[in-house]
Design a protein around this motif. Structure first.
Motif, PDB file in Angstrom:
ATOM      1  N   HIS A   6      41.028  38.998  62.560  1.00  0.00           N
ATOM      2  CA  HIS A   6      41.749  39.383  61.349  1.00  0.00           C
ATOM      3  C   HIS A   6      41.194  38.596  60.170  1.00  0.00           C
ATOM      4  CE1 HIS A   6      44.077  35.743  62.238  1.00  0.00           C
ATOM      5  NE2 HIS A   6      44.389  35.740  60.970  1.00  0.00           N
ATOM      6  N   ALA A   7      41.266  39.228  59.013  1.00  0.00           N
ATOM      7  CA  ALA A   7      40.786  38.597  57.781  1.00  0.00           C
ATOM      8  C   ALA A   7      41.938  37.892  57.098  1.00  0.00           C
ATOM      9  CB  ALA A   7      40.194  39.660  56.848  1.00  0.00           C
ATOM     10  N   GLU A   8      41.601  36.808  56.437  1.00  0.00           N
ATOM     11  CA  GLU A   8      42.604  36.054  55.673  1.00  0.00           C
ATOM     12  C   GLU A   8      41.963  35.556  54.391  1.00  0.00           C
ATOM     13  OE1 GLU A   8      42.634  31.656  57.466  1.00  0.00           O
ATOM     14  OE2 GLU A   8      42.907  33.188  59.026  1.00  0.00           O
ATOM     15  N   ILE A  45      38.121  32.020  45.370  1.00  0.00           N
ATOM     16  CA  ILE A  45      39.235  31.456  46.133  1.00  0.00           C
ATOM     17  C   ILE A  45      40.466  31.383  45.246  1.00  0.00           C
ATOM     18  CG2 ILE A  45      40.117  29.325  47.163  1.00  0.00           C
ATOM     19  CD1 ILE A  45      37.298  28.942  48.405  1.00  0.00           C
ATOM     20  N   ALA A  46      40.302  30.913  44.021  1.00  0.00           N
ATOM     21  CA  ALA A  46      41.436  30.769  43.097  1.00  0.00           C
ATOM     22  C   ALA A  46      42.090  32.111  42.781  1.00  0.00           C
ATOM     23  CB  ALA A  46      40.979  30.082  41.808  1.00  0.00           C
ATOM     24  N   ARG A  47      41.303  33.177  42.702  1.00  0.00           N
ATOM     25  CA  ARG A  47      41.892  34.484  42.362  1.00  0.00           C
ATOM     26  C   ARG A  47      42.132  35.357  43.596  1.00  0.00           C
ATOM     27  NH1 ARG A  47      36.956  35.206  38.585  1.00  0.00           N
ATOM     28  NH2 ARG A  47      35.399  35.808  40.094  1.00  0.00           N
ATOM     29  N   GLN A  48      42.019  34.775  44.774  1.00  0.00           N
ATOM     30  CA  GLN A  48      42.266  35.444  46.045  1.00  0.00           C
ATOM     31  C   GLN A  48      41.401  36.693  46.229  1.00  0.00           C
ATOM     32  OE1 GLN A  48      46.644  35.685  46.524  1.00  0.00           O
ATOM     33  NE2 GLN A  48      46.318  34.037  48.001  1.00  0.00           N
ATOM     34  N   THR A  49      40.110  36.497  45.999  1.00  0.00           N
ATOM     35  CA  THR A  49      39.137  37.556  46.260  1.00  0.00           C
ATOM     36  C   THR A  49      38.030  37.025  47.180  1.00  0.00           C
ATOM     37  OG1 THR A  49      38.021  37.023  44.172  1.00  0.00           O
ATOM     38  CG2 THR A  49      39.603  38.850  44.145  1.00  0.00           C
ATOM     39  N   ALA A  50      38.393  36.055  47.999  1.00  0.00           N
ATOM     40  CA  ALA A  50      37.495  35.493  49.018  1.00  0.00           C
ATOM     41  C   ALA A  50      38.203  35.643  50.359  1.00  0.00           C
ATOM     42  CB  ALA A  50      37.197  34.029  48.726  1.00  0.00           C
ATOM     43  N   LEU A  51      37.620  36.436  51.236  1.00  0.00           N
ATOM     44  CA  LEU A  51      38.196  36.675  52.557  1.00  0.00           C
ATOM     45  C   LEU A  51      37.309  36.054  53.624  1.00  0.00           C
ATOM     46  CD1 LEU A  51      39.003  40.496  52.184  1.00  0.00           C
ATOM     47  CD2 LEU A  51      40.617  38.579  51.996  1.00  0.00           C
ATOM     48  N   CYS A  52      37.942  35.605  54.692  1.00  0.00           N
ATOM     49  CA  CYS A  52      37.161  35.086  55.805  1.00  0.00           C
ATOM     50  C   CYS A  52      37.799  35.494  57.120  1.00  0.00           C
ATOM     51  CB  CYS A  52      37.015  33.565  55.719  1.00  0.00           C
ATOM     52  SG  CYS A  52      38.557  32.647  55.829  1.00  0.00           S
ATOM     53  N   VAL A  53      36.996  35.451  58.155  1.00  0.00           N
ATOM     54  CA  VAL A  53      37.457  35.650  59.526  1.00  0.00           C
ATOM     55  C   VAL A  53      37.121  34.366  60.262  1.00  0.00           C
ATOM     56  CG1 VAL A  53      37.045  36.894  61.685  1.00  0.00           C
ATOM     57  CG2 VAL A  53      37.190  38.157  59.531  1.00  0.00           C
ATOM     58  N   LYS A  54      38.111  33.869  61.011  1.00  0.00           N
ATOM     59  CA  LYS A  54      37.912  32.639  61.777  1.00  0.00           C
ATOM     60  C   LYS A  54      38.044  32.925  63.268  1.00  0.00           C
ATOM     61  CE  LYS A  54      39.837  29.681  58.150  1.00  0.00           C
ATOM     62  NZ  LYS A  54      40.940  28.756  57.812  1.00  0.00           N
ATOM     63  N   PRO A  67      37.904  43.054  42.236  1.00  0.00           N
ATOM     64  CA  PRO A  67      38.693  44.227  41.848  1.00  0.00           C
ATOM     65  C   PRO A  67      38.379  44.678  40.421  1.00  0.00           C
ATOM     66  CG  PRO A  67      40.103  42.527  42.790  1.00  0.00           C
ATOM     67  CD  PRO A  67      38.749  41.915  42.576  1.00  0.00           C
ATOM     68  N   ASN A  68      37.981  43.759  39.561  1.00  0.00           N
ATOM     69  CA  ASN A  68      37.671  44.117  38.170  1.00  0.00           C
ATOM     70  C   ASN A  68      36.344  44.847  38.051  1.00  0.00           C
ATOM     71  OD1 ASN A  68      40.052  42.921  37.282  1.00  0.00           O
ATOM     72  ND2 ASN A  68      39.066  40.943  37.007  1.00  0.00           N
ATOM     73  N   GLU A  93      39.993  44.992  55.128  1.00  0.00           N
ATOM     74  CA  GLU A  93      40.963  44.213  54.343  1.00  0.00           C
ATOM     75  C   GLU A  93      40.640  44.287  52.857  1.00  0.00           C
ATOM     76  OE1 GLU A  93      44.350  41.732  53.633  1.00  0.00           O
ATOM     77  OE2 GLU A  93      43.779  43.235  55.108  1.00  0.00           O
ATOM     78  N   MET A  94      39.359  44.223  52.492  1.00  0.00           N
ATOM     79  CA  MET A  94      38.982  44.354  51.090  1.00  0.00           C
ATOM     80  C   MET A  94      39.445  45.704  50.547  1.00  0.00           C
ATOM     81  SD  MET A  94      35.264  44.889  49.308  1.00  0.00           S
ATOM     82  CE  MET A  94      35.229  46.536  50.008  1.00  0.00           C
ATOM     83  N   LEU A  95      39.223  46.768  51.296  1.00  0.00           N
ATOM     84  CA  LEU A  95      39.625  48.100  50.835  1.00  0.00           C
ATOM     85  C   LEU A  95      41.132  48.187  50.649  1.00  0.00           C
ATOM     86  CD1 LEU A  95      37.271  50.353  52.986  1.00  0.00           C
ATOM     87  CD2 LEU A  95      37.046  49.754  50.558  1.00  0.00           C
ATOM     88  N   ARG A  96      41.880  47.536  51.514  1.00  0.00           N
ATOM     89  CA  ARG A  96      43.339  47.520  51.390  1.00  0.00           C
ATOM     90  C   ARG A  96      43.773  46.825  50.098  1.00  0.00           C
ATOM     91  NH1 ARG A  96      47.744  44.668  52.165  1.00  0.00           N
ATOM     92  NH2 ARG A  96      46.723  42.731  52.736  1.00  0.00           N
ATOM     93  N   LEU A  97      43.033  45.790  49.712  1.00  0.00           N
ATOM     94  CA  LEU A  97      43.394  44.991  48.541  1.00  0.00           C
ATOM     95  C   LEU A  97      42.855  45.544  47.218  1.00  0.00           C
ATOM     96  CD1 LEU A  97      42.707  41.513  50.154  1.00  0.00           C
ATOM     97  CD2 LEU A  97      44.958  42.441  49.556  1.00  0.00           C
TER      98      LEU A  97
END
Length: 153
Positions: A6-8, A45-54, A67-68, A93-97
């Motif tokens: 899962h992405a977070e 990271i600050a604008r919540q446009t960095a996703l990772c999978v662990k 998104p802009n 997850e990116m597409l969802r956001l």
């Protein structure tokens, strides 16, 4: 049984591991300047446009998006985790956001060995190849996922 990932959202505690993965795959990113990339990563990271999978607490996949600017900016998967669904989880997850607009990404051109896997991945998500261009003096191709706004009437 295939492992489920899962992405977070990434946070500042992820930066060191994130950059470790970027350094590991740096040859796949022409024009990469780590200092500049680090600054971009922190902004994302600050604008919540960095996703990772662990996996077991270690970052195995990363994705930056805007998104802009309606684009997937950067994605990488640890070599040992490729072809295991990590990239698909990140893109989903990116597409969802993302807003319901066309989304672009640039990747290697057809015929470039480095482009085989990413081109196939983007096409599975219905991105279509469009114009050829250059980024950091390297030949690339823009792919676009055409999404249409729902009629609000």
């Amino acid at each position: 049984m295939k492992k489920q990932y899962h992405a977070e959202f990434a946070d500042e505690a992820c930066v060191s591991d994130w950059l470790g993965l970027v350094n590991m795959v740096a040859d796949d990113f022409p024009g990469l300047v780590i200092a500049d990339y680090t600054e971009i990563l922190l902004k994302n990271i600050a604008r919540q446009t960095a996703l990772c999978v662990k996996d077991n607490g270690n970052i195995v996949g990363i994705l930056l998006f805007s998104p802009n600017q309606h684009c997937l900016s950067c994605m990488a998967v640890h070599p040992q985790y490729r072809r295991q669904g990590v990239a698909s989880v990140l893109i989903s997850e990116m597409l969802r956001l993302m807003p319901d607009v066309d989304i672009s990404v640039t990747t290697y051109r057809e015929g470039d060995e480095k482009g085989i896997a990413p081109r196939a991945l983007y096409q599975r998500f219905n991105f279509v190849p469009e114009e050829l261009c250059m980024e950091f003096d390297y030949p690339v191709q823009r792919f676009v996922l055409h999404r249409f706004r729902k009629n609000l009437n």
